[in-house]
Design an enzyme around this catalytic site. Structure first.
Site, short mmCIF file in Angstrom:
data_model
loop_
_atom_site.label_atom_id
_atom_site.label_comp_id
_atom_site.label_asym_id
_atom_site.label_seq_id
_atom_site.Cartn_x
_atom_site.Cartn_y
_atom_site.Cartn_z
N CYS A 39 0.83 -1.21 0.00
CA CYS A 39 0.00 0.00 0.00
C CYS A 39 0.87 1.26 0.00
O CYS A 39 1.52 1.55 -0.98
CB CYS A 39 -0.99 -0.05 1.17
SG CYS A 39 -2.36 1.10 0.97
N HIS A 84 -3.52 -5.54 1.28
CA HIS A 84 -2.84 -5.70 2.57
C HIS A 84 -2.84 -7.16 3.03
O HIS A 84 -3.75 -7.56 3.77
CB HIS A 84 -3.60 -4.90 3.64
CG HIS A 84 -3.38 -3.43 3.56
ND1 HIS A 84 -2.33 -2.80 4.19
CD2 HIS A 84 -4.08 -2.46 2.92
CE1 HIS A 84 -2.40 -1.49 3.96
NE2 HIS A 84 -3.44 -1.25 3.18
N GLU A 121 -1.16 -8.50 5.32
CA GLU A 121 -1.05 -8.60 6.79
C GLU A 121 -2.40 -8.46 7.48
O GLU A 121 -2.53 -8.73 8.66
CB GLU A 121 -0.04 -7.56 7.32
CG GLU A 121 -0.54 -6.14 7.44
CD GLU A 121 -0.61 -5.39 6.10
OE1 GLU A 121 -0.28 -5.99 5.05
OE2 GLU A 121 -1.00 -4.21 6.11
#
Lengths: 80, 224
Positions: free
Chosen positions: B86, B194, B196
């Site tokens: 990002c 993302h 994560e």
């Protein structure tokens, strides 16, 4: 001495913000607007010195940070 | 196997990244402040998401000129792994470690939702765990994710297998539906989604697990 840097999206690069501005102007009845490009102005106050040298330095600033030349063009003007 | 997560003022995914890396890639994760000029000895540099420097000037522009970036460039030049998620992707393009740029979303709105992705290259250090299952779903959350590069660059990226992730349903106007790319050498990756945030069913989905498992595989392979 002052330097005024104009940064705007390069021609051919889609500018959705400019398109939205043009659309809103048309909506307000400003039919003559064919296109809008939105950019930014950066004003730099510089220590007094040689104008040619100052322009050269500001061009370097544009290349290193102020503009992303992948998507943006810039224009420098120097004012006393 | 060691990793470093870089922290800029305004980073907000660094703790999630540390957590994901520790649980699925390596126990040894450092957090490194952007003003440091040296990296600890690591195999992977992770540039997390967020709003470094408040997105002032352009997203990622100021962070890309911070002191730690010289060390990251050297790490990349020596073949070390670098992943930018990002805002990290925006920083990597601003630092010219990846080609192109990320512009304002075509719809002008911040988009925050789960995104279906195809994994276009399952041989990379970042995606080898997706081999045989080349689709996944990972959340996106960005305002400037509209990938732009000239046609010549796009053709090269596609021709050389450097397009790593593509959106199934383009959310932001990104050129050729690109969600993530890597450099020619294959050791530097940038992606808008993302991973994560997609490692635990408890908090939504698990489509990002493969990303961290891939890195673990790659780092194990490099040590052999």
């Amino acid at each position: 001495m002052k330097a005024i840097v104009h940064v705007r999206p390069r021609s051919g690069v889609l500018d959705p913000q400019g398109q939205a501005v043009a659309g809103a102007l048309k909506h307000l009845g400003f039919d003559e607007v064919l296109e809008a490009r939105q950019g930014k102005v950066i004003e730099l106050v510089l220590a007094d010195g040689d104008e040619t040298k100052a322009r050269e330095r500001v061009e370097q600033m544009c290349k290193h940070l102020l503009a992303n030349t992948v998507i943006e063009d810039y224009q420098v003007s120097i004012e006393p | 196997m060691k990793a470093a997560v870089i922290v800029f003022p305004g980073s907000n995914c660094d703790r999630d990244a540390v957590c994901a890396l520790r649980n699925h890639t390596t126990r040894h994760v450092h957090r490194v402040w952007h003003r440091d000029s040296q990296l600890p000895k690591v195999d992977l540099v992770f540039i997390p998401g967020g709003f470094s420097y408040g997105d002032y000037l352009r997203s990622g522009a100021v962070a890309a000129r911070s002191p730690i970036m010289a060390a990251i460039k050297e790490h990349a030049l020596n073949g070390g792994l670098v992943a930018g998620i990002c805002n990290g992707f925006q920083i990597l393009t601003e630092a010219r470690l990846l080609p192109g740029a990320l512009m304002r979303n075509a719809g002008l709105k911040f988009v925050c939702k789960s995104a279906a992705l195809t994994v276009e290259n399952t041989k990379s250090s970042f995606t080898n765990a997706y081999f045989g299952q080349p689709t996944t779903s990972i959340p996106i959350a960005h305002h400037d994710g509209n990938y732009y590069a000239d046609n010549e660059t796009l053709d090269r990226l596609e021709g050389e297998g450097q397009v790593i992730f593509r959106y199934v349903d383009n959310p932001n106007g990104s050129a050729r539906d690109i969600a993530g790319i890597c450099n020619a050498k294959g050791n530097v990756l940038g992606m808008m989604p993302h991973p994560e945030r997609a490692i635990d069913a408890l908090t939504g989905e698990t489509g990002g697990l493969g990303f961290f498992e891939s890195l673990a595989n790659a780092m194990a392979g490099a040590r052999k």
